[in-house]
Design a protein around this motif. Structure first.
Motif: not given
Length: 346
Positions: A326-342
């Protein structure tokens, strides 16, 4: 090699426990008194050393972290009164090479106070943090994360009178930057939060005391308690910046702050390889799981090359690269984070 009398004494110290290969032992910390919530110690001592190598010690409690070379004074603090044992250690210490792994000793640094009085002149900074990361930062929460809203308040409360930069530049940092105290408390990572970068730079590395050294590690670390006796491997979490690592820590449940035996770091200009190798050496880690909370523009190829460079220097049980879609990094609120893991396959 091991010092026979010293090792025999350490076995009598409360909460004694050897590690798997008998190269290190943990006992009750004589400096902080250790945890009252656990029945094992956090004071680790390297007992199997090469000739001329110091016997390092370190407390792994987050609010202690004392470290250095085992001396007769420390042995006495642990309860040793036998003169032959003290003489054995004293004679050995006369043979050690004081330059061996010298950086490890110097990483102790000073212990500073974080004080945030919420006033009108730093209210905008607090609002920025609250909105950016999606939680309410109280003074206690700011202290936990080693965040200082006012540079000058930090200098005043810690009786620091010299400035590494001009008065004007420090004035700008005090007014427009949020400061994060580094892992060893020898630097402040000052982040300009204005759109026009009114301090002149997005990040300014501010030396808290003394002169900068070429090998200084300017890492930011979220205080956590690492348990060397935990059968689970240590998990090393690294992001590029302070906001990103705090956001990942707060909002990625199960991987984040609720997980056990985790270390959370921000590179702050360092390379991932240097950061990971440093913390493995600093804590004496063998089995590790690595999580990298990546900026979106960094391709997986870079991390595959990183794995190839470091996997022979530690036992990597898993290496995972996390992206926020959802964003360029993880420095945001929970609603702006969706994780894709490799996962990086060795």
């Amino acid at each position: 090699m091991k010092l026979q009398r010293v090792n025999a004494f350490l076995k009598t110290v409360p909460r004694y426990h050897p590690n798997g290969d008998d190269t290190q032992v943990t006992v009750k910390c004589p400096f902080c008194g250790d945890s009252t919530k656990s029945d094992h110690g956090h004071f680790s001592i390297k007992v199997d050393v090469n000739a001329g190598e110091p016997m390092w010690y370190k407390c792994f409690r987050a609010d202690c972290e004392v470290k250095g070379v085992l001396t007769t004074r420390v042995l006495d603090m642990l309860g040793c009164k036998d003169p032959d044992t003290l003489i054995e250690l004293d004679n050995y210490n006369k043979t050690i090479n004081v330059n061996t792994d010298r950086d490890f000793v110097e990483k102790r640094g000073r212990s500073y106070q974080i004080v945030n009085v919420i006033r009108s002149d730093n209210q905008s900074k607090l609002e920025y943090l609250n909105q950016r990361l999606g939680i309410k930062f109280t003074p206690d929460v700011l202290r936990h994360f080693k965040i200082q809203l006012s540079l000058y308040s930090f200098l005043d409360i810690n009786y620091i009178h010299s400035l590494p930069f001009s008065q004007h530049r420090c004035d700008l940092l005090d007014e427009y930057a949020i400061c994060f105290l580094s892992m060893y408390e020898d630097y402040m990572i000052c982040r300009d939060i204005t759109k026009k970068l009114l301090t002149g730079y997005r990040y300014t590395i501010y030396r808290t005391a003394g002169k900068p050294r070429p090998n200084d590690m300017k890492l930011y670390a979220i205080p956590t308690e690492l348990d060397l006796l935990d059968p689970n491997p240590a998990e090393i979490n690294v992001a590029e910046g302070t906001f990103s690592v705090i956001g990942a820590y707060l909002h990625c449940d199960g991987i984040g702050h609720s997980a056990r035996n985790n270390i959370w770091l921000a590179n702050c200009g360092s390379e991932y390889e240097k950061t990971i190798l440093h913390v493995v050496k600093q804590y004496g880690l063998v089995d590790v799981i690595i999580h990298i909370w990546s900026d979106s523009e960094i391709g997986i190829e870079k991390y595959e090359k990183l794995y190839n460079r470091i996997h022979k220097r530690m036992n990597i049980l898993g290496m995972y690269i996390h992206y926020n879609t959802k964003k360029e990094d993880f420095g945001y609120a929970a609603e702006d984070i969706k994780i894709r893991t490799v996962q990086i396959d060795g």
